[in-house]
Design an enzyme around this catalytic site. Structure first.
Site, PDB file in Angstrom:
ATOM      1  N   ASN A  12     -39.836  59.867  41.990  1.00  0.00           N
ATOM      2  CA  ASN A  12     -38.113  59.122  41.469  1.00  0.00           C
ATOM      3  C   ASN A  12     -36.906  59.225  42.226  1.00  0.00           C
ATOM      4  OD1 ASN A  12     -36.617  58.572  39.349  1.00  0.00           O
ATOM      5  ND2 ASN A  12     -36.078  60.336  38.155  1.00  0.00           N
ATOM      6  N   TRP A  13     -36.542  58.301  42.838  1.00  0.00           N
ATOM      7  CA  TRP A  13     -35.087  58.315  43.380  1.00  0.00           C
ATOM      8  C   TRP A  13     -33.481  58.497  42.942  1.00  0.00           C
ATOM      9  CZ3 TRP A  13     -36.673  53.883  47.855  1.00  0.00           C
ATOM     10  CH2 TRP A  13     -38.387  54.267  48.470  1.00  0.00           C
ATOM     11  N   LYS A  14     -34.478  57.923  41.698  1.00  0.00           N
ATOM     12  CA  LYS A  14     -32.981  57.783  40.512  1.00  0.00           C
ATOM     13  C   LYS A  14     -31.840  56.834  41.500  1.00  0.00           C
ATOM     14  CE  LYS A  14     -33.591  62.678  39.834  1.00  0.00           C
ATOM     15  NZ  LYS A  14     -33.437  64.075  38.925  1.00  0.00           N
ATOM     16  N   HIS A 100     -36.503  58.685  30.243  1.00  0.00           N
ATOM     17  CA  HIS A 100     -35.528  59.438  31.763  1.00  0.00           C
ATOM     18  C   HIS A 100     -34.845  60.234  30.962  1.00  0.00           C
ATOM     19  CE1 HIS A 100     -34.750  62.252  34.694  1.00  0.00           C
ATOM     20  NE2 HIS A 100     -35.688  61.783  35.211  1.00  0.00           N
ATOM     21  N   GLU A 102     -32.149  62.033  32.093  1.00  0.00           N
ATOM     22  CA  GLU A 102     -30.860  61.424  32.594  1.00  0.00           C
ATOM     23  C   GLU A 102     -30.358  60.551  31.945  1.00  0.00           C
ATOM     24  OE1 GLU A 102     -31.742  61.073  36.767  1.00  0.00           O
ATOM     25  OE2 GLU A 102     -32.050  63.225  36.547  1.00  0.00           O
ATOM     26  N   GLU A 172     -41.334  66.412  31.124  1.00  0.00           N
ATOM     27  CA  GLU A 172     -40.526  66.787  31.538  1.00  0.00           C
ATOM     28  C   GLU A 172     -38.955  67.406  30.847  1.00  0.00           C
ATOM     29  OE1 GLU A 172     -39.175  64.590  35.955  1.00  0.00           O
ATOM     30  OE2 GLU A 172     -38.589  63.851  34.061  1.00  0.00           O
ATOM     31  N   GLY A 178     -33.378  69.373  38.057  1.00  0.00           N
ATOM     32  CA  GLY A 178     -32.973  69.058  38.824  1.00  0.00           C
ATOM     33  C   GLY A 178     -31.614  69.632  38.547  1.00  0.00           C
ATOM     34  N   SER A 218     -37.850  69.974  39.120  1.00  0.00           N
ATOM     35  CA  SER A 218     -37.743  71.372  40.284  1.00  0.00           C
ATOM     36  C   SER A 218     -39.123  71.318  41.017  1.00  0.00           C
ATOM     37  CB  SER A 218     -37.087  72.283  39.120  1.00  0.00           C
ATOM     38  OG  SER A 218     -36.048  71.832  38.813  1.00  0.00           O
ATOM     39  N   GLY A 239     -38.227  64.320  41.796  1.00  0.00           N
ATOM     40  CA  GLY A 239     -37.203  63.838  42.021  1.00  0.00           C
ATOM     41  C   GLY A 239     -36.361  64.240  43.398  1.00  0.00           C
TER      42      GLY A 239
HETATM   43  C1  PEP Z   1     -36.784  64.145  37.682  1.00  0.00           C
HETATM   44  O1  PEP Z   1     -35.962  63.386  37.946  1.00  0.00           O
HETATM   45  O2  PEP Z   1     -37.529  63.539  37.053  1.00  0.00           O
HETATM   46  C2  PEP Z   1     -37.086  64.986  38.256  1.00  0.00           C
HETATM   47  C3  PEP Z   1     -38.442  66.161  37.964  1.00  0.00           C
HETATM   48  O3  PEP Z   1     -36.441  65.465  39.442  1.00  0.00           O
HETATM   49  P1  PEP Z   1     -36.154  67.055  40.078  1.00  0.00           P
HETATM   50  O4  PEP Z   1     -37.902  67.292  40.381  1.00  0.00           O
HETATM   51  O5  PEP Z   1     -35.307  66.561  41.204  1.00  0.00           O
HETATM   52  O6  PEP Z   1     -36.215  68.245  38.964  1.00  0.00           O
END
Ligand code: PEP
Length: 258
Positions: A12-14, A100, A102, A172, A178, A218, A239
Site C-alpha cells: 500500500n503506497w498510500k 482502509h 485511514e 489490519e 503505521g 507494521s 505499507g
Molecule cells: C497499511 O497501510 O495498510 C499498512 C499495513 O501500513 P504499515 O505496514 O505501515 O503498518
C-alpha cells in the site's frame, strides 16, 4: 497457508510516489520477480494518478497486479473528486482496496459504505480488497471478535459465494498500522481463524476455504517469517516497509509459496 490459496503480498503506497518513481519501482520489481516462476500475487495499491501507466506496463501474464486505494459506489455523477469502479476498470486496475483504516479515520468511511463500494467494484469486474480490524480501544475492551463479526456481516451484505471468492480480506488491527506495533502471532491466529469460521457460517465452508485472508499492520522483513507461518494467513499487506523496493523484496522473498 493452504496450498490451493495463492499467497498475496500487497503493497500500500498510500499517498506516495511520482510517475517516474513508480515506473522505476515497477521495472525493478518486474526484473527481480519475473524469472522466479513462483505462484504468488503481488498487488500494488497505488494512487489513482499511477494506475494506468503502471497497468500498461503489465500488459500480459504477470505476478504483479495494480490496485486502487478507494472508489465511489456510484458509477457516474456529481461526486467531485471521486472515481468510480468503471473508471478504475478502464484504467486497468484489477483490484481496489476499500475500508482502509485511514479512510475510516480521516474520511468517515463506514462498513455500509464499504459494502456499497464492494458491490460496485464486483459489478465492474474489479476485485475488492476489504480492510477490517479493531481499534486499540476495542481490543482493550475485548470487543475484537464482536467488531469483526459486525464488519463481516455488513461489508459482505448481499454478496454471493462467488463474490466472496473474488474478494481479498485484509485484516489490519487499526492500532498496528503505521505504529511499529505488530500484532503478535496469537492475536493474528485468533482473528484469522475467527474470520474464516464466520465466513463458513455466512457463506459455505468451500467458499470460505477458497477466500484469501491476509494480515497487515507494521509488517517488516524482521517479522515476516513468523507471520507467514500462522495458519489461515494467506499473505500480508505492507505499507511503510514496502515503499523502499529492496525492503519490500525481502518480504516478498520470505513468503513461502505452494
Ligand atoms: C497499511 O497501510 O495498510 C499498512 C499495513 O501500513 P504499515 O505496514 O505501515 O503498518
Amino acid at each position: 497457508m493452504l496450498a490451493e490459496r495463492t499467497p498475496i503480498v500487497l503493497s500500500n503506497w498510500k499517498m506516495n510516489k511520482t510517475v517516474n518513481q513508480s515506473l522505476d519501482y515497477l521495472a525493478n520489481l518486474m526484473r527481480e520477480t519475473g524469472s522466479q516462476g513462483r505462484r504468488m500475487e503481488i498487488i500494488l495499491c497505488v494512487p489513482f494518478s499511477l494506475i494506468k501507466i503502471m497497468a500498461d506496463k503489465l500488459d500480459g501474464p504477470s505476478l504483479i497486479a495494480v490496485s486502487g486505494q478507494n472508489v465511489h459506489w456510484e458509477d457516474w455523477g456529481a461526486y467531485t473528486g471521486e472515481i468510480s469502479a468503471p473508471m478504475l476498470a478502464d484504467l486497468g486496475a484489477q483490484f481496489c482496496m476499500i475500508g482502509h483504516s485511514e479512510r475510516r479515520k480521516y474520511f468517515a468511511e463506514t462498513d455500509e459504505m464499504v459494502n456499497r463500494k464492494a458491490l460496485a467494484l464486483l459489478k465492474s469486474g474489479v476485485r475488492p480488497i476489504v480492510c477490517i480490524g479493531e481499534t486499540r480501544e476495542e481490543r482493550q475492551l475485548e470487543l475484537t471478535i464482536n467488531i469483526l463479526e459486525k464488519q463481516l456481516r455488513v461489508c459482505f451484505n448481499r454478496f454471493s459465494a462467488s463474490d466472496l471468492e473474488q474478494t481479498v480480506i485484509l485484516y489490519e488491527p487499526r492500532w498496528a498500522i503505521g505504529t511499529g506495533n505488530v500484532a503478535n502471532s496469537d492475536q493474528i491466529a485468533e482473528a484469522h481463524h475467527y474470520i474464516r469460521q464466520e465466513l463458513q457460517r455466512l457463506f459455505s465452508p468451500p467458499s470460505a476455504d477458497r477466500t484469501r485472508i491476509i494480515y497487515g499492520g507494521s509488517v517488516t522483513p524482521d517479522n515476516i517469517a513468523a507471520i507467514s507461518k500462522i495458519e489461515d494467513v494467506d499473505g500480508v499487506g505492507v505499507g511503510g516497509a514496502s515503499l523502499d523496493l529492496p525492503n519490500f523484496l525481502k518480504i516478498v522473498n520470505a513468503i513461502p509459496t505452494p
